[in-house]
Motif scaffolding. Structure first.
Motif, PDB file in Angstrom:
ATOM      1  N   VAL A 196      34.925  28.616  37.057  1.00  0.00           N
ATOM      2  CA  VAL A 196      34.953  30.040  36.691  1.00  0.00           C
ATOM      3  C   VAL A 196      36.128  30.744  37.374  1.00  0.00           C
ATOM      4  N   ASN A 197      36.418  31.952  36.902  1.00  0.00           N
ATOM      5  CA  ASN A 197      37.538  32.730  37.439  1.00  0.00           C
ATOM      6  C   ASN A 197      37.422  33.008  38.925  1.00  0.00           C
ATOM      7  N   THR A 202      43.920  27.809  40.112  1.00  0.00           N
ATOM      8  CA  THR A 202      45.378  27.854  40.044  1.00  0.00           C
ATOM      9  C   THR A 202      45.990  27.501  41.396  1.00  0.00           C
ATOM     10  N   THR A 203      45.429  28.083  42.454  1.00  0.00           N
ATOM     11  CA  THR A 203      45.930  27.800  43.795  1.00  0.00           C
ATOM     12  C   THR A 203      45.775  26.317  44.116  1.00  0.00           C
ATOM     13  N   GLN A 234      51.309  33.044  37.968  1.00  0.00           N
ATOM     14  CA  GLN A 234      51.023  32.480  39.289  1.00  0.00           C
ATOM     15  C   GLN A 234      51.340  30.981  39.315  1.00  0.00           C
ATOM     16  N   LYS A 341      37.597  27.473  49.786  1.00  0.00           N
ATOM     17  CA  LYS A 341      37.171  28.571  50.676  1.00  0.00           C
ATOM     18  C   LYS A 341      36.071  28.165  51.648  1.00  0.00           C
ATOM     19  N   ASP A 343      36.566  27.503  54.529  1.00  0.00           N
ATOM     20  CA  ASP A 343      36.915  28.188  55.776  1.00  0.00           C
ATOM     21  C   ASP A 343      36.217  29.546  55.890  1.00  0.00           C
ATOM     22  N   GLY A 368      41.680  26.879  53.694  1.00  0.00           N
ATOM     23  CA  GLY A 368      42.552  28.026  53.962  1.00  0.00           C
ATOM     24  C   GLY A 368      43.420  28.299  52.747  1.00  0.00           C
ATOM     25  N   GLU A 369      44.291  29.303  52.868  1.00  0.00           N
ATOM     26  CA  GLU A 369      45.048  29.746  51.691  1.00  0.00           C
ATOM     27  C   GLU A 369      46.397  29.065  51.500  1.00  0.00           C
TER      28      GLU A 369
HETATM   29  P1  GDP Z   1      41.464  30.996  39.797  1.00  0.00           P
HETATM   30  O1  GDP Z   1      41.111  32.276  39.096  1.00  0.00           O
HETATM   31  O2  GDP Z   1      40.308  30.050  39.804  1.00  0.00           O
HETATM   32  O3  GDP Z   1      42.712  30.363  39.305  1.00  0.00           O
HETATM   33  O4  GDP Z   1      41.662  31.404  41.362  1.00  0.00           O
HETATM   34  P2  GDP Z   1      43.005  31.560  42.195  1.00  0.00           P
HETATM   35  O5  GDP Z   1      43.699  30.255  42.335  1.00  0.00           O
HETATM   36  O6  GDP Z   1      43.791  32.688  41.655  1.00  0.00           O
HETATM   37  O7  GDP Z   1      42.431  31.905  43.659  1.00  0.00           O
HETATM   38  C1  GDP Z   1      41.704  33.074  43.950  1.00  0.00           C
HETATM   39  C2  GDP Z   1      41.899  33.429  45.417  1.00  0.00           C
HETATM   40  O8  GDP Z   1      41.283  32.467  46.257  1.00  0.00           O
HETATM   41  C3  GDP Z   1      43.354  33.490  45.865  1.00  0.00           C
HETATM   42  O9  GDP Z   1      43.524  34.639  46.662  1.00  0.00           O
HETATM   43  C4  GDP Z   1      43.528  32.242  46.711  1.00  0.00           C
HETATM   44  O10 GDP Z   1      44.517  32.391  47.717  1.00  0.00           O
HETATM   45  C5  GDP Z   1      42.155  32.120  47.319  1.00  0.00           C
HETATM   46  N1  GDP Z   1      41.852  30.752  47.747  1.00  0.00           N
HETATM   47  C6  GDP Z   1      41.897  29.606  47.010  1.00  0.00           C
HETATM   48  N2  GDP Z   1      41.528  28.543  47.750  1.00  0.00           N
HETATM   49  C7  GDP Z   1      41.213  29.016  49.000  1.00  0.00           C
HETATM   50  C8  GDP Z   1      40.728  28.394  50.219  1.00  0.00           C
HETATM   51  O11 GDP Z   1      40.492  27.203  50.316  1.00  0.00           O
HETATM   52  N3  GDP Z   1      40.508  29.224  51.287  1.00  0.00           N
HETATM   53  C9  GDP Z   1      40.750  30.569  51.224  1.00  0.00           C
HETATM   54  N4  GDP Z   1      40.496  31.301  52.315  1.00  0.00           N
HETATM   55  N5  GDP Z   1      41.184  31.176  50.092  1.00  0.00           N
HETATM   56  C10 GDP Z   1      41.429  30.417  48.997  1.00  0.00           C
END
Ligand code: GDP
Length: 388
Positions: A196-197, A202-203, A234, A341, A343, A368-369
């Protein structure tokens, strides 16, 4: 006589305006805006008017330069978030990143360990701790049943022995899964990312892409989330920063077509791997699941084959992640979970629930990010970090 008086007045006014102007000329564009009507006032000498006009023009240029500087700062901040310089990249340790999850358990574990015997309160506290850590009712019951048998069979009497047995039990339950990320026999391999969103798909693709490229593979990133333009932007930034090829389609276009094109491009260029993003939200859940089925079929149709379907779950959503996992596994055959996440989650126990209730291995975790915060899941390190 009156002409002399007028000339003196004009001269005095000119000096006053000139002095005021000199006082503010080093200040902001806002000061210059205040100067403009003053410069138009009757009786101001032409030389002062010219000077004011020149200064106002120079402030405009300064303001523009300042704006460009701010943009550059923002871009640098984005860059740092996307790909921090290698010298600051340190492989994160579970122990250091699971503080939140550990604090959920630690109060219970300390009080259990301090008791003189294993009694009903001990079992109640243990149950409460596991439920709070989001191990889930079903898995908690199974873990406690196994522990009761073990306490009996091994004649354990000390609460600290019980805690050691719990650690062992959790490690055993989490062990034994294949956590490799598989490549197809014939390149290009396709790894699909579903979820889900906002969970971090993406990250995760960006982070994993960076890792795979560092390992010597050539990567194409496919922006299959055509529902959300920002997702493609992104992913494009990640691709650019880590040197991956990038394929995107029109906003609202067919994600299957984008992923198919990416696979064809990868095959034509001899690339090893396609990392394909998918939408996390559509108008209805039925539409989303239908689309994922189609994406999965089409991704396999061309020159490549899907060797991983990775479900990305956000560890902070706890048991809700389990519900999502059930829905996604009904639509596509999920080969592994990426738990992001961790962490920031007080609910590390979700790992146990996912693996024991769904039988899907957690392959990667996000601690982490930054790009280097995506690591292979290590059950022993994970359990030790929760209990230490
Ligand atoms: P998508 O909508 O599923 O593609 O989600 P995104 O990739 O845009 O991520 C959403 C947010 O989660 C972003 O601000 C990322 O930096 C954050 N994020 C992703 N993985 C992690 C993680 O392992 N730890 C932390 N703290 N933040 C994360």
């Amino acid at each position: 006589m009156s002409i002399i008086v007028v000339l003196i007045l004009v001269a005095v006014l000119g000096v006053l305006v000139g002095t005021a102007f000199a006082l503010v000329r080093t200040r902001s564009r806002h000061d210059a805006t205040l100067l403009e009507p003053l410069a138009d006032a009757p009786g101001v000498p032409a030389a002062v008017k010219d000077d004011v006009a020149r200064h106002v023009a120079s402030l405009d240029v300064e303001a523009e330069a300042e704006a460009v500087e701010v943009d550059a700062e923002l871009a640098a901040a984005v860059d740092e978030a996307l790909a921090p310089p290698d010298e600051v990249a340190v492989k994160p340790r579970f122990r250091d990143r699971l503080g939140k999850a550990r604090s959920t358990l630690s109060g219970y574990l300390t009080s259990i360990g301090a008791r003189s015997q294993i009694d009903d309160t001990t079992w109640d506290d243990l149950e409460e701790a596991l439920i709070l850590a989001d191990v889930g009712m079903e898995s908690t019951t199974a873990v406690l049943d196994a522990l009761r048998s073990r306490v009996k069979a091994e004649g354990l009497t000390e609460p600290t022995q019980l805690l050691d047995a719990l650690k062992d039990e959790l490690k055993t339950r989490l062990a034994g899964y294949d956590r490799t990320l598989h490549l197809a026999e014939v390149a290009p391999s396709v790894w699909l990312f579903v979820g889900v969103n906002g969970v971090g798909k993406t990250t995760t693709i960006g982070k994993l892409g960076k890792r795979e490229i560092a390992d010597g593979r050539t990567v194409v990133m496919a922006a299959g989330d055509t529902f959300r333009a920002a997702a493609a932007e992104q992913l494009g930034m990640w691709a650019e920063r880590c040197g991956a090829d990038f394929v995107r389609g029109a906003e609202g276009g067919d994600p299957s077509a984008v992923i198919f094109d990416a696979v064809e491009r990868a095959a034509a260029r001899g690339s090893d791997l396609v990392l394909a993003d998918t939408a996390g939200r559509l108008h209805t859940k039925v539409n989303l699941m239908e689309e994922l089925r189609k994406v999965r079929r089409v991704a396999d149709k061309g020159a490549g084959s899907v060797s991983e379907v990775l479900l990305v779950l956000d560890a902070t959503t706890g048991q809700n992640g389990l519900v999502q996992a059930q829905q996604f596994t009904e639509a596509v055959e999920v080969t592994g979970v990426v738990l992001t996440k961790l962490d920031g989650s007080a609910k590390g126990g979700i790992v146990v629930a996912i693996q024991s209730q769904l039988g899907i291995p957690v392959k990667l975790v996000g601690l982490g990010e930054t790009a280097d915060d995506l690591v292979a899941f290590d059950p022993d390190e994970f359990v030790d970090a929760l209990f230490s």
